[in-house]
Enzyme design. Structure first.
Site, short mmCIF file in Angstrom:
data_model
loop_
_atom_site.label_atom_id
_atom_site.label_comp_id
_atom_site.label_asym_id
_atom_site.label_seq_id
_atom_site.Cartn_x
_atom_site.Cartn_y
_atom_site.Cartn_z
N HIS A 182 -7.93 1.21 1.66
CA HIS A 182 -7.94 1.03 2.87
C HIS A 182 -8.79 1.81 3.93
O HIS A 182 -8.26 2.47 4.75
CB HIS A 182 -6.48 0.81 3.37
CG HIS A 182 -6.33 0.07 4.62
ND1 HIS A 182 -5.09 -0.57 4.77
CD2 HIS A 182 -6.82 -0.14 5.87
CE1 HIS A 182 -5.03 -1.21 6.01
NE2 HIS A 182 -6.25 -0.90 6.60
N GLU A 221 0.71 -1.23 -0.09
CA GLU A 221 0.14 -0.18 0.02
C GLU A 221 0.92 1.21 0.09
O GLU A 221 1.63 1.31 0.95
CB GLU A 221 -0.88 -0.02 1.21
CG GLU A 221 -1.89 -1.19 1.36
CD GLU A 221 -3.01 -1.08 2.69
OE1 GLU A 221 -2.90 -0.18 3.23
OE2 GLU A 221 -3.43 -2.16 2.76
#
Length: 300
Positions: A273, A254
């Site tokens: 997320h 990420e």
């Protein structure tokens, strides 16, 4: 000084400023040298999931870490304990947001009618295609892990007419769900939702074999932790048409790296997320974290 390294509700940043000097720089995870320098001046860190609280950073001398969320895999807990650094997760503050994300996203995947705008704008009327969607009522919701977020997810699922089954070797009880093994959840559930931390035991828990064991047409939702799903294997299963769809809110890397496998994969929802990040949850998480950190520092 309190160092806040990722985004936080501004009201609670200001609340902390009334009690202590605060440095609020939400892009610090992308500036590790600045993070290390500022941490040496801090009495406390407040982080989300991108700041890696481990290694040399642990020797900066801060007294506690406030986690704006509940996942702790970005924090070396053993290292913190060895140095007397307290860690304060915002347990429970974003539970409802994650549970709502799971159930609403699963309903979208089952219905399968929300990606047709381009065809309609081009003059098509894909009503027959869109009419092949499924209702969520009467389906089996399978929860892998049965902690607080999973229990609230199950409660929402039951309210929509779903049967709930769950697997978790550490659960004290299965109130609200039928206990099942992981294999039974994969074989029986129309929706599989993951609610486990990332550990050595759960890394790539949902691999090619697990995906092959799922019911044809089932959907998978991961709003837990990246790395629990073998992303390449999931993309292959979706391209092969074995699954009805999937939603990923957490990823092994990420932000996504340039070599991610998701391009043009059908029936796949990707979100950055944010399962536990809504306006309401951000306020609750920020308040809980601010109050815990301030209390530990003797500021309230």
């Amino acid at each position: 000084m309190i160092l806040i390294t990722e985004f936080m509700d501004e009201t609670w940043v200001d609340w902390l400023r009334e009690r202590s000097p605060v440095t609020y720089e939400p892009d610090l995870p992308d500036r590790p040298d600045d993070l290390a320098r500022l941490a040496r001046e801090a009495r406390a860190l407040i982080v989300r999931n991108r700041t890696q609280v481990r290694g040399d950073l642990l020797d900066a001398g801060f007294a506690c870490v406030g986690r704006l969320g509940v996942g702790l895999d970005n924090i070396d807990l053993d290292g913190c304990h060895a140095r007397g650094i307290e860690v304060f997760p915002a347990t429970g503050a974003n539970t409802l947001s994650v549970a709502e994300y799971v159930v609403t996203t699963a309903a979208m995947l089952l219905r399968g009618a929300y990606g047709l705008r381009a065809q309609m704008e081009a003059g098509a009327w894909p009503r027959a295609q869109a009419g092949q969607g499924r209702e969520i009522a009467g389906k089996i919701l399978g929860l892998v892990g049965y902690g607080e977020i999973a229990r609230v997810t199950g409660r929402l699922g039951r309210a929509l007419g779903m049967e709930v089954i769950a697997s978790d070797p550490f659960a004290p009880d299965f109130d609200g769900a039928r206990e099942a093994t992981l294999e039974e959840v994969l074989e029986q559930a129309d929706i599989v939702s993951l609610h486990v931390p990332l550990t050595e035991a759960t890394k790539n828990l949902i691999d090619a074999g697990a995906l092959a064991a799922m019911r044809p047409g089932a959907v998978l939702v991961n709003a837990a932790r990246g790395g629990v799903v073998d992303e390449a294997a999931l993309c292959e299963a979706l391209r092969a048409g074995r699954l009805g769809g999937a939603a990923l809110d957490t990823f092994a890397d990420e932000p996504l790296g340039a070599d991610h496998p998701f391009t043009d994969v059908p029936n796949l929802i990707l979100t950055p997320h944010i399962g536990g990040v809504t306006r309401e949850a951000n306020t609750r998480v920020s308040e809980m974290t601010a109050r815990k950190v301030a209390s530990h520092l003797g500021l309230v």
